[in-house]
Motif scaffolding. Sequence first.
Motif, PDB file in Angstrom:
ATOM      1  N   LYS A   1       5.752   5.969 -11.692  1.00 10.43           N
ATOM      2  CA  LYS A   1       6.888   6.170 -10.743  1.00 10.43           C
ATOM      3  C   LYS A   1       6.842   5.241  -9.506  1.00 10.43           C
ATOM      4  O   LYS A   1       7.829   4.766  -9.064  1.00 10.43           O
ATOM      5  CB  LYS A   1       6.336   7.589 -10.151  1.00 10.43           C
ATOM      6  N   LEU A   2       5.710   4.916  -9.151  1.00 16.10           N
ATOM      7  CA  LEU A   2       5.480   4.205  -7.811  1.00 16.10           C
ATOM      8  C   LEU A   2       5.711   2.731  -8.266  1.00 16.10           C
ATOM      9  O   LEU A   2       6.703   2.156  -7.455  1.00 16.10           O
ATOM     10  CB  LEU A   2       4.030   4.210  -7.296  1.00 16.10           C
ATOM     11  N   GLU A   3       5.214   2.114  -9.138  1.00 13.81           N
ATOM     12  CA  GLU A   3       5.483   0.704  -9.575  1.00 13.81           C
ATOM     13  C   GLU A   3       7.082   0.532  -9.543  1.00 13.81           C
ATOM     14  O   GLU A   3       7.776  -0.430  -9.285  1.00 13.81           O
ATOM     15  CB  GLU A   3       4.782   0.510 -10.890  1.00 13.81           C
ATOM     16  N   ARG A   4       8.025   1.426 -10.519  1.00 16.93           N
ATOM     17  CA  ARG A   4       9.246   1.264 -10.657  1.00 16.93           C
ATOM     18  C   ARG A   4       9.945   1.307  -9.256  1.00 16.93           C
ATOM     19  O   ARG A   4      11.138   0.750  -8.904  1.00 16.93           O
ATOM     20  CB  ARG A   4       9.719   2.004 -11.796  1.00 16.93           C
TER      21      ARG A   4
ATOM     22  N   LEU B   1       0.763  -1.173  -0.084  1.00 17.02           N
ATOM     23  CA  LEU B   1      -0.014  -0.052   0.147  1.00 17.02           C
ATOM     24  C   LEU B   1       0.821   1.242   0.104  1.00 17.02           C
ATOM     25  O   LEU B   1       1.565   1.568   0.625  1.00 17.02           O
ATOM     26  CB  LEU B   1      -0.997   0.070   1.238  1.00 17.02           C
ATOM     27  N   VAL B   2       0.733   2.037  -0.936  1.00 17.59           N
ATOM     28  CA  VAL B   2       1.370   3.381  -1.132  1.00 17.59           C
ATOM     29  C   VAL B   2       0.247   4.512  -0.693  1.00 17.59           C
ATOM     30  O   VAL B   2      -0.749   4.718  -1.626  1.00 17.59           O
ATOM     31  CB  VAL B   2       1.938   3.764  -2.474  1.00 17.59           C
ATOM     32  N   SER B   3       0.652   5.409   0.462  1.00 14.28           N
ATOM     33  CA  SER B   3      -0.188   6.450   0.731  1.00 14.28           C
ATOM     34  C   SER B   3       0.319   7.633  -0.032  1.00 14.28           C
ATOM     35  O   SER B   3       1.567   8.218  -0.027  1.00 14.28           O
ATOM     36  CB  SER B   3      -0.297   6.883   1.868  1.00 14.28           C
ATOM     37  N   ILE B   4      -0.708   8.316  -1.071  1.00 16.51           N
ATOM     38  CA  ILE B   4      -0.030   9.816  -1.586  1.00 16.51           C
ATOM     39  C   ILE B   4      -0.746  10.804  -1.036  1.00 16.51           C
ATOM     40  O   ILE B   4      -2.001  10.893  -0.764  1.00 16.51           O
ATOM     41  CB  ILE B   4      -0.762   9.516  -3.019  1.00 16.51           C
TER      42      ILE B   4
END
Length: 362
Positions: free
Chosen positions: A106-109, A13-16
């Motif tokens: 951006k997030l995936e890489r 989980l990435v919080s933006i």
Amino acid sequence: MSEQWPDGDASALVSIVIPCFNGEQYIRSAVRSALRQTHRNIEIIVVDDGSTDGSGAVLEAEFGGALKIIRIPNSGPSRARNVGFDHSRGDFVQFLDADNVITPEKLERSLGLFAAEPAVDIVWTAIHEPAEYAFEDESQFSAEDLQKSVDAMMDRAYELVLPGTGMLALETSQPLFRRSALETYGRWDEELRVMEDTELVARHALRGAEIRHLPMVGLIYRDHPGERVTRRMRFDNATYFRTVLKMIATARELDRMTGGIEDFTMKFLIWIAALECVRQRRYETARQYVTLARQIRRRLPGPALFRAASAVFGVIPALVAARYLIGAFSTLFPQRSRALLGVVAGDPDRRGDSGGGAGSGG
């Protein structure tokens, strides 16, 4: 994904976190860029930092339940980012100013690099700064232009703001943070309003954070008129001085005020900060910078003639005489000026501060 990019954890989980102060004009693009991420497990948290325009109405009408909106009294960008962090749940945190956009991968890489190197705390990407600020996303720029930004990124990150120190200077939205890094090395300093992103990354680096660069454009920076207004600070501005003091204090506390960091600090305090104050006839503020420099090292940086004049007449009178020569030298030989002084003297509106402009926390 291309084979050159390792796979990340698709379940992470990435919080933006998006601070927003009067960002009605650009907030749509920022949120859309977050929603377009190829890494799908995200939460988007917008912190409305006391906006007085239609930012809130735009967010509710267009995005509804796709994001969480938190409203606070106007407190500044660092406070807004920390509030968003407090409400976040992700193991990774991406801060995004409301007038900028992040690119789809951006997030995936970045997560791929985190997976390949589990000890890494921060992964940062290149920034593209187009001359035209009326854009929606990265699709308006050619692959060639984006690659030029990637190619120039290492020099910009390491040499534009803190040359010779080995320290990074990044924009707010360039890094993706592991949550534990922010918990271990510290969150945003809420006392700071200028260069708070540079201070945050420098503090993490000085305290031992592992930082890696991903050679791709991950951020499109919108240099719009409102943002340029926020960068018209001066070196005698109390908020700017506070940031410099914080970075110097951290380096001294951790016994890192040596080598390139010490050299840059001395050059900056005398030949950039104090000299600019002298140019504006703010002599008392200039003396503050000189006093701080003397606490770090008694021997002043600069030519022997300057040091001799300082010993006879005092540092401030010597700087008064030198400023005309420095201005001419910097104009004629900018690269040589950078080598001698640490930063090219001149326009203090140069890139390198963050400021939290219109669209960021106010």
